[in-house]
Design a protein around this motif. Structure first.
Motif, PDB file in Angstrom:
ATOM      1  N   LEU A  73       0.892  -1.154   0.000  1.00  0.00           N
ATOM      2  CA  LEU A  73       0.000   0.000   0.000  1.00  0.00           C
ATOM      3  C   LEU A  73       0.931   1.204   0.000  1.00  0.00           C
ATOM      4  O   LEU A  73       1.778   1.348   0.881  1.00  0.00           O
ATOM      5  CB  LEU A  73      -0.894   0.023   1.239  1.00  0.00           C
ATOM      6  CG  LEU A  73      -1.747   1.295   1.398  1.00  0.00           C
ATOM      7  CD1 LEU A  73      -2.708   1.453   0.219  1.00  0.00           C
ATOM      8  CD2 LEU A  73      -2.513   1.266   2.707  1.00  0.00           C
ATOM      9  N   LEU A  74       0.788   2.059  -1.004  1.00  0.00           N
ATOM     10  CA  LEU A  74       1.663   3.216  -1.157  1.00  0.00           C
ATOM     11  C   LEU A  74       0.979   4.470  -0.622  1.00  0.00           C
ATOM     12  O   LEU A  74      -0.143   4.790  -1.027  1.00  0.00           O
ATOM     13  CB  LEU A  74       2.019   3.421  -2.632  1.00  0.00           C
ATOM     14  CG  LEU A  74       2.584   2.213  -3.383  1.00  0.00           C
ATOM     15  CD1 LEU A  74       2.841   2.570  -4.849  1.00  0.00           C
ATOM     16  CD2 LEU A  74       3.856   1.705  -2.727  1.00  0.00           C
ATOM     17  N   LEU A  75       1.672   5.178   0.277  1.00  0.00           N
ATOM     18  CA  LEU A  75       1.178   6.421   0.863  1.00  0.00           C
ATOM     19  C   LEU A  75       2.209   7.515   0.648  1.00  0.00           C
ATOM     20  O   LEU A  75       3.410   7.248   0.716  1.00  0.00           O
ATOM     21  CB  LEU A  75       0.980   6.277   2.380  1.00  0.00           C
ATOM     22  CG  LEU A  75       0.104   5.163   2.915  1.00  0.00           C
ATOM     23  CD1 LEU A  75       0.215   5.122   4.435  1.00  0.00           C
ATOM     24  CD2 LEU A  75      -1.323   5.382   2.488  1.00  0.00           C
ATOM     25  N   SER A  76       1.758   8.739   0.460  1.00  0.00           N
ATOM     26  CA  SER A  76       2.713   9.839   0.330  1.00  0.00           C
ATOM     27  C   SER A  76       3.307  10.185   1.699  1.00  0.00           C
ATOM     28  O   SER A  76       4.470  10.554   1.793  1.00  0.00           O
ATOM     29  CB  SER A  76       2.062  11.067  -0.299  1.00  0.00           C
ATOM     30  OG  SER A  76       1.023  11.549   0.511  1.00  0.00           O
ATOM     31  N   GLU A  77       2.497  10.080   2.744  1.00  0.00           N
ATOM     32  CA  GLU A  77       2.971  10.325   4.103  1.00  0.00           C
ATOM     33  C   GLU A  77       2.064   9.593   5.083  1.00  0.00           C
ATOM     34  O   GLU A  77       0.917   9.270   4.760  1.00  0.00           O
ATOM     35  CB  GLU A  77       3.043  11.813   4.415  1.00  0.00           C
ATOM     36  CG  GLU A  77       1.735  12.545   4.246  1.00  0.00           C
ATOM     37  CD  GLU A  77       1.882  14.049   4.400  1.00  0.00           C
ATOM     38  OE1 GLU A  77       1.537  14.544   5.485  1.00  0.00           O
ATOM     39  OE2 GLU A  77       2.337  14.697   3.456  1.00  0.00           O
ATOM     40  N   LEU A  78       2.568   9.338   6.263  1.00  0.00           N
ATOM     41  CA  LEU A  78       1.842   8.548   7.261  1.00  0.00           C
ATOM     42  C   LEU A  78       0.495   9.161   7.627  1.00  0.00           C
ATOM     43  O   LEU A  78      -0.492   8.449   7.813  1.00  0.00           O
ATOM     44  CB  LEU A  78       2.700   8.367   8.518  1.00  0.00           C
ATOM     45  CG  LEU A  78       2.087   7.498   9.613  1.00  0.00           C
ATOM     46  CD1 LEU A  78       1.837   6.078   9.119  1.00  0.00           C
ATOM     47  CD2 LEU A  78       2.989   7.487  10.834  1.00  0.00           C
ATOM     48  N   SER A  79       0.422  10.485   7.707  1.00  0.00           N
ATOM     49  CA  SER A  79      -0.820  11.139   8.128  1.00  0.00           C
ATOM     50  C   SER A  79      -1.975  10.904   7.152  1.00  0.00           C
ATOM     51  O   SER A  79      -3.130  11.131   7.495  1.00  0.00           O
ATOM     52  CB  SER A  79      -0.606  12.634   8.339  1.00  0.00           C
ATOM     53  OG  SER A  79      -0.281  13.265   7.122  1.00  0.00           O
ATOM     54  N   ARG A  80      -1.680  10.435   5.934  1.00  0.00           N
ATOM     55  CA  ARG A  80      -2.761  10.098   4.994  1.00  0.00           C
ATOM     56  C   ARG A  80      -3.596   8.953   5.569  1.00  0.00           C
ATOM     57  O   ARG A  80      -4.785   8.873   5.347  1.00  0.00           O
ATOM     58  CB  ARG A  80      -2.229   9.695   3.613  1.00  0.00           C
ATOM     59  CG  ARG A  80      -1.383  10.726   2.897  1.00  0.00           C
ATOM     60  CD  ARG A  80      -2.037  12.079   2.727  1.00  0.00           C
ATOM     61  NE  ARG A  80      -1.842  12.903   3.899  1.00  0.00           N
ATOM     62  CZ  ARG A  80      -2.624  13.925   4.265  1.00  0.00           C
ATOM     63  NH1 ARG A  80      -3.653  14.275   3.554  1.00  0.00           N
ATOM     64  NH2 ARG A  80      -2.380  14.617   5.349  1.00  0.00           N
ATOM     65  N   LEU A  81      -2.942   8.069   6.313  1.00  0.00           N
ATOM     66  CA  LEU A  81      -3.637   6.934   6.924  1.00  0.00           C
ATOM     67  C   LEU A  81      -4.494   7.378   8.099  1.00  0.00           C
ATOM     68  O   LEU A  81      -5.466   6.717   8.436  1.00  0.00           O
ATOM     69  CB  LEU A  81      -2.605   5.898   7.376  1.00  0.00           C
ATOM     70  CG  LEU A  81      -2.979   4.436   7.364  1.00  0.00           C
ATOM     71  CD1 LEU A  81      -3.625   3.998   6.070  1.00  0.00           C
ATOM     72  CD2 LEU A  81      -1.757   3.583   7.649  1.00  0.00           C
ATOM     73  N   VAL A 100       0.713  -7.332   3.779  1.00  0.00           N
ATOM     74  CA  VAL A 100       0.788  -6.150   2.922  1.00  0.00           C
ATOM     75  C   VAL A 100       1.701  -5.147   3.618  1.00  0.00           C
ATOM     76  O   VAL A 100       1.445  -4.760   4.752  1.00  0.00           O
ATOM     77  CB  VAL A 100      -0.603  -5.522   2.683  1.00  0.00           C
ATOM     78  CG1 VAL A 100      -0.483  -4.255   1.841  1.00  0.00           C
ATOM     79  CG2 VAL A 100      -1.551  -6.527   2.038  1.00  0.00           C
ATOM     80  N   SER A 101       2.761  -4.748   2.931  1.00  0.00           N
ATOM     81  CA  SER A 101       3.691  -3.773   3.479  1.00  0.00           C
ATOM     82  C   SER A 101       3.245  -2.377   3.054  1.00  0.00           C
ATOM     83  O   SER A 101       2.819  -2.169   1.925  1.00  0.00           O
ATOM     84  CB  SER A 101       5.104  -4.034   2.954  1.00  0.00           C
ATOM     85  OG  SER A 101       6.026  -3.141   3.542  1.00  0.00           O
ATOM     86  N   VAL A 102       3.348  -1.439   3.964  1.00  0.00           N
ATOM     87  CA  VAL A 102       2.991  -0.057   3.660  1.00  0.00           C
ATOM     88  C   VAL A 102       4.283   0.693   3.366  1.00  0.00           C
ATOM     89  O   VAL A 102       5.240   0.634   4.136  1.00  0.00           O
ATOM     90  CB  VAL A 102       2.243   0.601   4.840  1.00  0.00           C
ATOM     91  CG1 VAL A 102       1.957   2.062   4.536  1.00  0.00           C
ATOM     92  CG2 VAL A 102       0.951  -0.153   5.131  1.00  0.00           C
ATOM     93  N   TYR A 103       4.282   1.386   2.222  1.00  0.00           N
ATOM     94  CA  TYR A 103       5.417   2.229   1.865  1.00  0.00           C
ATOM     95  C   TYR A 103       5.013   3.669   2.118  1.00  0.00           C
ATOM     96  O   TYR A 103       3.976   4.130   1.638  1.00  0.00           O
ATOM     97  CB  TYR A 103       5.800   2.046   0.396  1.00  0.00           C
ATOM     98  CG  TYR A 103       6.853   3.040  -0.042  1.00  0.00           C
ATOM     99  CD1 TYR A 103       8.165   2.928   0.408  1.00  0.00           C
ATOM    100  CD2 TYR A 103       6.522   4.104  -0.872  1.00  0.00           C
ATOM    101  CE1 TYR A 103       9.128   3.860   0.032  1.00  0.00           C
ATOM    102  CE2 TYR A 103       7.494   5.032  -1.256  1.00  0.00           C
ATOM    103  CZ  TYR A 103       8.786   4.901  -0.802  1.00  0.00           C
ATOM    104  OH  TYR A 103       9.726   5.824  -1.164  1.00  0.00           O
ATOM    105  N   ILE A 104       5.827   4.390   2.904  1.00  0.00           N
ATOM    106  CA  ILE A 104       5.569   5.788   3.234  1.00  0.00           C
ATOM    107  C   ILE A 104       6.618   6.620   2.498  1.00  0.00           C
ATOM    108  O   ILE A 104       7.795   6.639   2.876  1.00  0.00           O
ATOM    109  CB  ILE A 104       5.630   6.010   4.760  1.00  0.00           C
ATOM    110  CG1 ILE A 104       4.681   5.035   5.457  1.00  0.00           C
ATOM    111  CG2 ILE A 104       5.298   7.463   5.095  1.00  0.00           C
ATOM    112  CD1 ILE A 104       4.982   4.832   6.917  1.00  0.00           C
ATOM    113  N   GLN A 105       6.176   7.284   1.439  1.00  0.00           N
ATOM    114  CA  GLN A 105       7.098   7.923   0.506  1.00  0.00           C
ATOM    115  C   GLN A 105       7.963   9.020   1.128  1.00  0.00           C
ATOM    116  O   GLN A 105       9.169   9.060   0.891  1.00  0.00           O
ATOM    117  CB  GLN A 105       6.330   8.474  -0.691  1.00  0.00           C
ATOM    118  CG  GLN A 105       7.242   8.963  -1.797  1.00  0.00           C
ATOM    119  CD  GLN A 105       6.489   9.342  -3.030  1.00  0.00           C
ATOM    120  OE1 GLN A 105       5.408   9.904  -2.954  1.00  0.00           O
ATOM    121  NE2 GLN A 105       7.059   9.043  -4.185  1.00  0.00           N
ATOM    122  N   ASN A 106       7.375   9.919   1.916  1.00  0.00           N
ATOM    123  CA  ASN A 106       8.179  11.032   2.433  1.00  0.00           C
ATOM    124  C   ASN A 106       9.238  10.573   3.442  1.00  0.00           C
ATOM    125  O   ASN A 106      10.172  11.305   3.733  1.00  0.00           O
ATOM    126  CB  ASN A 106       7.307  12.149   3.018  1.00  0.00           C
ATOM    127  CG  ASN A 106       6.657  11.792   4.329  1.00  0.00           C
ATOM    128  OD1 ASN A 106       6.358  10.626   4.592  1.00  0.00           O
ATOM    129  ND2 ASN A 106       6.406  12.776   5.157  1.00  0.00           N
TER     130      ASN A 106
END
Length: 167
Positions: A73-81, A100-106
């Motif tokens: 699951l791709l996120l731009s930043e943790l706070s999106r979750l 499912v691994s979460v990728y936190i882009q920033n």
């Protein structure tokens, strides 16, 4: 088999003031550079302070990830979750149980190690960062309320101007 990912993007404003396009484009570029196939994109316009049960798109996204053999699951930043530490950790638990691994882009972080186990250092970081996000949300509310009180104390009036006919 190609690695599959889902993008989840969220903004707080339900108006046209904010949109998710930047988040989605950045995550698509990231996925393309790593030969990751984006199989679905979920976009939501709702406050991250809402509980997961009130966030239908997030709920649908988590269900999709756990039932469709998604790797990331791709996120731009943790706070999106979310802005609540507990809500973020609940979402991560659901995803991690389904591997499912979460990728936190920033942050450039994955929540699972290549062997599928939770990365303990990332887990600690996420808990701290989620709590910092929660504190920031409280600070924003405090500043807004303080500013309103100050404005009213100096004679300012809130609401529409007398005679306004806007709906």
């Amino acid at each position: 088999m190609r690695t599959k990912a889902v993008i989840y993007a969220r903004v707080s404003s339900v108006s046209d003031r904010q949109d998710t396009s930047r988040q989605i484009e950045d995550l698509r570029k990231y996925a393309n550079l790593r030969d990751i196939e984006v199989v679905a994109t979920f976009e939501e316009h709702i406050s991250g302070a809402k509980k997961n049960e009130e966030r239908q798109v997030l709920t649908d996204c988590l269900e999709y990830c756990t039932t469709n053999s998604v790797h990331y699951l791709l996120l731009s930043e943790l706070s999106r979750l979310g802005r609540s530490t507990l809500q973020v950790l609940r979402s991560l638990e659901v995803l991690h149980e389904a591997k499912v691994s979460v990728y936190i882009q920033n942050l450039g972080l994955y929540t699972l190690q290549p062997d599928g186990k939770v990365n303990p250092i990332v887990s600690i970081l996420i808990t701290i960062l989620a709590e910092m996000s929660n504190i920031e949300r409280s600070n924003i509310v405090y500043r807004l309320n303080s500013g309103r009180s100050n404005y009213i104390a100096k004679g300012g009036k809130l609401g529409r101007k007398t005679g306004s006919i806007k709906t």
